[in-house]
Design a protein around this motif. Structure first.
Motif, short mmCIF file in Angstrom:
data_model
loop_
_atom_site.label_atom_id
_atom_site.label_comp_id
_atom_site.label_asym_id
_atom_site.label_seq_id
_atom_site.Cartn_x
_atom_site.Cartn_y
_atom_site.Cartn_z
N LEU A 1 0.84 -1.20 0.00
CA LEU A 1 0.00 0.00 0.00
C LEU A 1 0.87 1.25 0.00
CD1 LEU A 1 -2.67 1.61 0.41
CD2 LEU A 1 -2.37 1.25 2.87
N GLU A 2 1.86 1.27 0.90
CA GLU A 2 2.71 2.47 1.00
C GLU A 2 3.48 2.71 -0.30
OE1 GLU A 2 4.65 3.70 4.73
OE2 GLU A 2 6.54 3.32 3.69
N LEU A 3 4.00 1.65 -0.89
CA LEU A 3 4.77 1.81 -2.14
C LEU A 3 3.89 2.37 -3.26
CD1 LEU A 3 6.78 -1.53 -1.97
CD2 LEU A 3 7.68 0.79 -1.64
N ILE A 4 2.65 1.87 -3.33
CA ILE A 4 1.76 2.38 -4.38
C ILE A 4 1.36 3.82 -4.09
CG2 ILE A 4 -0.49 2.03 -5.52
CD1 ILE A 4 -0.02 -1.03 -5.11
N GLN A 5 1.20 4.16 -2.80
CA GLN A 5 0.94 5.57 -2.45
C GLN A 5 2.10 6.46 -2.90
OE1 GLN A 5 0.12 4.92 1.88
NE2 GLN A 5 -1.63 6.28 1.52
N ILE A 6 3.32 5.98 -2.66
CA ILE A 6 4.50 6.76 -3.07
C ILE A 6 4.51 6.93 -4.59
CG2 ILE A 6 7.03 6.71 -3.20
CD1 ILE A 6 7.01 5.30 -0.45
N ILE B 1 -2.66 1.74 -12.63
CA ILE B 1 -1.82 0.88 -11.77
C ILE B 1 -2.36 -0.54 -11.90
CG2 ILE B 1 -1.04 0.45 -9.41
CD1 ILE B 1 -1.76 3.52 -8.92
N GLN B 2 -1.57 -1.43 -12.48
CA GLN B 2 -2.01 -2.81 -12.67
C GLN B 2 -1.43 -3.68 -11.55
OE1 GLN B 2 -1.11 -4.01 -16.68
NE2 GLN B 2 -2.78 -2.73 -17.48
N ILE B 3 -2.25 -4.58 -11.07
CA ILE B 3 -1.84 -5.38 -9.92
C ILE B 3 -2.08 -6.86 -10.18
CG2 ILE B 3 -2.45 -5.90 -7.49
CD1 ILE B 3 -2.93 -2.83 -7.22
N SER B 4 -1.15 -7.67 -9.76
CA SER B 4 -1.35 -9.12 -9.74
C SER B 4 -0.49 -9.70 -8.62
CB SER B 4 -1.00 -9.74 -11.09
OG SER B 4 -1.31 -11.13 -11.06
N SER B 5 -0.31 -10.99 -8.62
CA SER B 5 0.58 -11.56 -7.62
C SER B 5 1.24 -12.80 -8.18
CB SER B 5 -0.15 -11.84 -6.31
OG SER B 5 -0.36 -13.20 -6.09
N ARG B 6 2.50 -13.00 -7.81
CA ARG B 6 3.25 -14.16 -8.27
C ARG B 6 2.63 -15.45 -7.72
NH1 ARG B 6 8.31 -14.55 -10.83
NH2 ARG B 6 7.79 -12.50 -11.66
N GLU C 1 -5.96 -11.73 -0.89
CA GLU C 1 -4.94 -10.74 -0.57
C GLU C 1 -5.00 -9.55 -1.56
OE1 GLU C 1 -0.93 -11.94 -1.24
OE2 GLU C 1 -0.21 -10.92 0.56
N ILE C 2 -5.17 -9.86 -2.83
CA ILE C 2 -5.28 -8.78 -3.82
C ILE C 2 -6.54 -7.96 -3.57
CG2 ILE C 2 -5.41 -8.23 -6.29
CD1 ILE C 2 -3.90 -10.82 -6.87
N GLN C 3 -7.62 -8.65 -3.18
CA GLN C 3 -8.87 -7.91 -2.89
C GLN C 3 -8.68 -6.95 -1.71
OE1 GLN C 3 -11.24 -11.46 -2.66
NE2 GLN C 3 -12.37 -11.00 -4.56
N ILE C 4 -7.95 -7.43 -0.68
CA ILE C 4 -7.69 -6.55 0.47
C ILE C 4 -6.89 -5.32 0.02
CG2 ILE C 4 -6.39 -6.37 2.65
CD1 ILE C 4 -7.11 -9.34 3.12
N LEU C 5 -5.91 -5.54 -0.83
CA LEU C 5 -5.12 -4.41 -1.33
C LEU C 5 -6.00 -3.41 -2.08
CD1 LEU C 5 -2.42 -2.96 -1.74
CD2 LEU C 5 -1.97 -4.45 -3.70
N PHE C 6 -6.91 -3.92 -2.94
CA PHE C 6 -7.81 -2.99 -3.66
C PHE C 6 -8.67 -2.18 -2.69
CE2 PHE C 6 -7.18 -5.61 -7.61
CZ PHE C 6 -6.75 -4.56 -8.41
N THR C 7 -9.15 -2.84 -1.63
CA THR C 7 -9.96 -2.13 -0.64
C THR C 7 -9.14 -1.02 0.03
OG1 THR C 7 -11.13 -4.19 -0.24
CG2 THR C 7 -11.41 -2.45 1.42
N LYS D 1 -8.59 1.93 -2.31
CA LYS D 1 -9.80 2.78 -2.42
C LYS D 1 -9.91 3.67 -1.18
CE LYS D 1 -12.51 0.98 -6.03
NZ LYS D 1 -12.37 -0.51 -6.12
N GLU D 2 -9.68 3.09 0.00
CA GLU D 2 -9.76 3.88 1.23
C GLU D 2 -8.76 5.03 1.22
OE1 GLU D 2 -11.22 0.33 4.28
OE2 GLU D 2 -9.22 1.22 4.50
N HIS D 3 -7.65 4.83 0.53
CA HIS D 3 -6.65 5.90 0.44
C HIS D 3 -6.78 6.67 -0.87
CE1 HIS D 3 -4.90 3.79 3.91
NE2 HIS D 3 -4.45 4.99 4.22
N LYS D 4 -7.98 6.59 -1.46
CA LYS D 4 -8.34 7.41 -2.63
C LYS D 4 -7.45 7.14 -3.85
CE LYS D 4 -10.67 10.99 -0.04
NZ LYS D 4 -10.12 11.29 1.29
N ILE D 5 -7.03 5.90 -3.99
CA ILE D 5 -6.31 5.51 -5.21
C ILE D 5 -7.28 4.69 -6.04
CG2 ILE D 5 -4.35 4.21 -6.14
CD1 ILE D 5 -2.78 5.08 -3.67
#
Lengths: 435, 435
Positions: A141-146, A163-168, A248-254, A257-261
């Protein structure tokens, strides 16, 4: 003797002062945002033992892209192709003394032997931002905010990039469970999907079909289509949607959104080139039709520090290059007009150089940046020099000016002239300085 | 797999945040003074074709000290051992478009394969300051003023260091006219005298005597003693004292005195390592008994730009390395106490991370540099982390603080605590920031 070539090494750039101004602007935005999040700057030698990259950067990089050679002491060394192995080495060296979360950034130059093309040169500078010691998704979260704050600081609005997101972990699950691929086949499929947006869909499918065993091919290709067509996490096969990695990816999306991204999306084919990623990966893409491509990205790489024989450490980070950012700024017309650091050019009228140098010194002691003409040329030629260098003010010094203690200060953009005492010259320049 | 070594490449440095702070301090002093004199920053790739150094850096450097290799395209390339050939190349490439005097500076890293020792590493960063297009001694005057201002800015007083001055023209005259040496013999003698302060006088004289022809040896050695014993220009042989090159050095001394630079002296054995110098050379020496050695220097090299097949251009410049400066600061106890960029560390009390992240964002928007603890550790462990990182303030955020909108701000040096509104937290931190 033959004359020497004046060009820089192929695929690398000379930075003339106007180029360096732009690069310094990019660096100062990077530094400013990284430091606002509490990241500290580090650096390291550009030469590393080649073994460092053999361990984790990936075969293609070491075998085809590094600048490797043997030094005069017989060591096999490389110019760094990326900073992540280096920073992992440095943290491993002080694994016990450092306190976590450890937030570090750096702006190294990195080298790859590639065919130079738009957005890709053999040398570029790359902001590296890494947070060590945070297991939770708060690191991502912090890295994407930065990343977002940096884009914002460059003047980019949310609609200009995605910003595209996935996971290994998710990818590994899709490979093993949904496509039924073994480790070697998965590796080939991941390399192929990493190129998904650079090659035609048809070529991709053709090459993919070679990866499957004969008996699995038909079902495998159908299942691959599911993955390629998944626009959201919900489009994934039901057996996958319930997995921990999707949650985990769903939590990141939530959290985002809470941080207005709001410009983050899922992309099932997002792989990122490096072998060392272990979990969430993300990538920032330019949405402009003229420059529609990946700009930068990162992810979690929990395994790298432990390779140095110390206790493993969770890590997430990203890298962002100066060439792609400069292209982005140019494409979106966000490149700022930048000014040289010099405030005033002293034009010498007659034989008063010595006195002019003393006045220049007084201005400098007051924090004014002063270039004195030393050419001995006529005043109009001296003035042209100031204009060409894009310096905002010219100060004329001659014997009259020295006698009257009144100096002509000319603003070169507006051609406005005024006669001022030295004290007023200093305050006028400071008040009207272009920041 | 064997574990990877954690050390940096031999003779090069890792910069942990505290090391990078010191390096950034050195760089900011360099930049500040160079820009006060109207110099503009440039940069270039660290890789150059090796031919560039063959042309002018000197044999020893290319044959024994460069990091040279063949790239994947068959080019013979080197990591730059110095910046002067590169800047000459860049100016030559735009010889006609650039306007003169051209003042440029850069802070490149340069590489030499040497045995690492005090003040000499295989990689160091080097301020390069060059002025192009000025034939007169005003160029040398300005460069020495800059060198002095930099030393002053570092806190050095005039008695801590000495500025030694000589000229390649004078040296050539001494070799040809006073010592009666031919070109090859002069070359050997210059290389020998370049080491004069590093080897015993006896060894020097022994090696020198081998250079003379048999018939010239006795007179030559006597004349060499004259040179070695000359403390001032007036001590030189009468036939030399009247020469133009001595007059030029005298003019420079007069100008330096007029500009209140009183720690400059003549040194007949000052050679400077590079082959490309053509006239005045200077060197700054530390006078401290523990560190009595050359720190940096420069001179005039009028021939280099013309090697690229363009109209020749008068140039003078100097280079100053970060390793020697850091040694100088340490020896004279001038190294400043430096602080990290992070202003405040947010300590999380209980399950309030999400709210704390939002408050951190508010602080950041006001220009405060904030690190949020993401460890999930107990508050005293979080606090220890802030102390270890040398961050000046800790801000405690828990549910009580959020409910009352009053937050505990702790100054970690004095242990002083106060309860403040967020607005007051911001203004207090800004007002009490250590610059």
């Amino acid at each position: 003797m033959n004359k020497l070539p004046v060009q820089p090494y192929k695929g690398a750039r000379d930075f003339y002062p106007e180029d360096k101004l732009l690069q310094n602007y990019i660096f100062s935005v990077w530094r400013g945002v990284a430091e606002r999040y509490g990241y500290e700057e580090y650096d390291a030698p550009i030469l590393e033992l080649t073994d460092l990259y053999r361990a984790k950067s990936g075969e293609e990089i070491v075998n085809e892209q590094t600048y490797s050679f043997t030094d005069r002491g017989g060591r096999d060394v490389s110019l760094r192709p990326e900073m992540t192995p280096t920073v992992s080495r440095m943290v491993a060296a002080r694994r016990q003394e450092l306190s976590y979360p450890l937030r570090w950034y750096s702006i190294p130059n990195v080298w790859r032997y590639e065919r130079p093309q738009r957005g890709r040169l053999r040398e570029h500078w790359q902001l590296n931002v890494d947070v060590f010691g945070v297991k939770t998704i708060d690191a991502e979260l912090e890295l994407i905010q930065i990343a977002k704050d940096i884009m914002h600081e460059f003047g980019a609005s949310d609609d200009m990039y995605q910003i595209q997101i996935s996971s290994r972990k998710l990818v590994n699950l899709l490979m093993a469970q949904h496509l039924k691929l073994d480790v070697m086949q998965s590796h080939l499929m991941i390399k192929l999907l990493d190129k998904a947006d650079k090659i035609p869909r048809e070529t991709l499918l053709q090459e993919a079909s070679q990866i499957f065993d004969d008996v699995e091919r038909n079902r495998g290709m159908k299942n691959l289509e599911d993955i390629l067509n998944a626009k959201t996490l919900a489009d994934l096969p039901p057996s996958i949607v319930g997995s921990d990695s999707v949650k985990e990816i769903q939590i990141l999306f939530t959290l985002l959104k809470e941080h207005k991204i709001n410009n983050a999306v899922f992309n099932a084919t997002l792989m990122r080139g490096f072998d060392y990623y272990t979990d969430i990966v993300f990538e920032v893409r330019d949405k402009h039709p003229d420059n529609n491509r990946s700009m930068f990205g990162g992810g979690r790489y929990d395994g790298l520090v432990g390779l140095f024989g110390v206790e493993p450490l969770p890590v997430a980070g990203f890298g962002m290059g100066d060439v792609t950012i400069a292209d982005f700024l140019a494409t979106h017309q966000l490149t700022p007009k930048l000014q040289p650091a010099t405030d005033v050019y002293v034009v010498i009228v007659g034989d008063v150089l010595k006195e002019a140098q003393k006045i220049a010194r007084e201005l400098r002691e007051e924090g004014v940046n002063v270039a004195v003409d030393l050419s001995g040329s006529k005043t109009d030629k001296q003035l042209k020099s100031a204009v060409k260098k894009n310096i905002p003010f010219a100060l004329f010094i001659g014997s009259d000016e020295l006698a009257n203690e009144q100096f002509t200060l000319k603003e070169l953009a507006s051609q406005k002239e005024q006669k001022l005492s030295l004290e007023r010259v200093i305050s006028y320049i400071k008040d009207n300085r272009r920041e």
